[in-house]
Scaffold this motif. Sequence first.
Motif, short mmCIF file in Angstrom:
data_model
loop_
_atom_site.label_atom_id
_atom_site.label_comp_id
_atom_site.label_asym_id
_atom_site.label_seq_id
_atom_site.Cartn_x
_atom_site.Cartn_y
_atom_site.Cartn_z
N PRO A 198 35.87 38.10 44.33
CA PRO A 198 36.56 39.50 44.32
C PRO A 198 37.60 39.64 43.76
N GLN A 199 38.70 38.52 43.23
CA GLN A 199 39.59 39.21 42.61
C GLN A 199 39.57 40.36 41.13
N SER A 200 41.05 40.55 41.59
CA SER A 200 41.13 41.42 40.67
C SER A 200 41.15 41.21 39.44
N ASP A 201 40.68 42.08 37.97
CA ASP A 201 40.58 42.15 36.75
C ASP A 201 42.13 41.36 36.52
N LEU A 202 43.04 41.51 37.02
CA LEU A 202 44.25 41.32 36.51
C LEU A 202 44.41 39.68 36.83
N ALA A 203 44.78 39.60 38.13
CA ALA A 203 44.30 38.66 38.38
C ALA A 203 43.60 37.14 37.87
N LYS A 204 42.51 37.53 37.44
CA LYS A 204 41.58 36.52 36.78
C LYS A 204 41.62 36.57 35.21
N ALA A 205 42.69 37.48 34.58
CA ALA A 205 43.45 37.97 33.30
C ALA A 205 44.52 36.66 33.69
N ARG A 206 45.04 36.65 34.39
CA ARG A 206 46.35 35.69 34.31
C ARG A 206 45.80 34.21 34.87
N ILE A 207 45.24 34.70 34.89
CA ILE A 207 44.65 32.74 35.51
C ILE A 207 43.72 32.42 33.58
N ALA A 208 43.40 33.12 33.29
CA ALA A 208 42.56 32.90 31.76
C ALA A 208 44.38 32.58 31.07
N ALA A 209 44.99 33.18 31.27
CA ALA A 209 46.21 33.33 30.28
C ALA A 209 46.36 31.40 30.79
#
Length: 328
Positions: free
Chosen positions: A266-277
Amino acid sequence: MSEMRVVEISAPGGPEVLRLARRAVPVPGHGEVLIRVAWAGVNRPDALQRAGLYAPPRGASDLPGLEAAGEIAAVGPGVRGLSEGDRVCALLPGGGYADYALTPAAHCLPVPGTMGLKEAACLPETYFTVWSNVFQRGGLRAGERFLVHGGSSGIGTTAIQLARVAGARVFATAGSAEKCAACERLGAERAINYREADFVEVLRGEGGADLILDMVGGEYIPRNIKALADDGRLVQIAFLQGPKVELNLVQVMTRRLTLTGSTLRPQSDLAKARIAAALRAEVWPLLAAGRVAPVMDRAFPLEEAAAAHARMESSAHIGKIVLEVGSG
């Protein structure tokens, strides 16, 4: 290709409700990529969705599958840094049990080093979950005592390796001698067979756990609190035994404990992008160097997704289960 094979959930229920079907190939929107799936990971949330207990977020595919590896088949407007033909693994909002899957470009990561697509498909869901909960939320530091329940699961085998590399003292629970041996081979200082020993007594004998990662819940929650050291942290990521329990919170106050948790989907796309980075910078070099690696259990063809779910729900597996979708 205008159509693709998919595995649908025909109705809430057991593994038998998974059925092969055909759907139109989706088109990537702004910031998205279309992946030609070679392999798809199988995870507990897939089974919860199949059972009707974990609805996909608004706008996400209704198909199961939260991680995959393959090649970029098309890129949507605004995508930079990825091109058709690139080999990637990716966290998906859903839809991994299919020949093609959409995901935000920022949720894609390169296949590490010389790793194959089969192994790379096992990375996103577990590594995103472990990194964000053990290191970002849980704040694990070198020298701390770390306990992970379900040590032989995909999450567990990942957590053991990353915590070991980080310099923590690692403890794990598992349900058989074979599973405990696997945990210790991966770097656990001690694997506790929960059928034979009390993890609370073991950890208290070591001074208590500074951090516990738990996906069991239920009656484990008060026991986890007892097993924590003063100023310890409990991170909850699932509830295999249920989310409701009676607790005496005096210990939390007097021993300055932290109870927290998260779910990834459920986390935002931005939050997941930050984890990916963060993963790309901190963990992908470890994978490329072979210092950590996915632990593989068994592969099934896409059309045998029901058998893959039955294997996972039997809890007989050690490591990750994958579906072979295309070639790779």
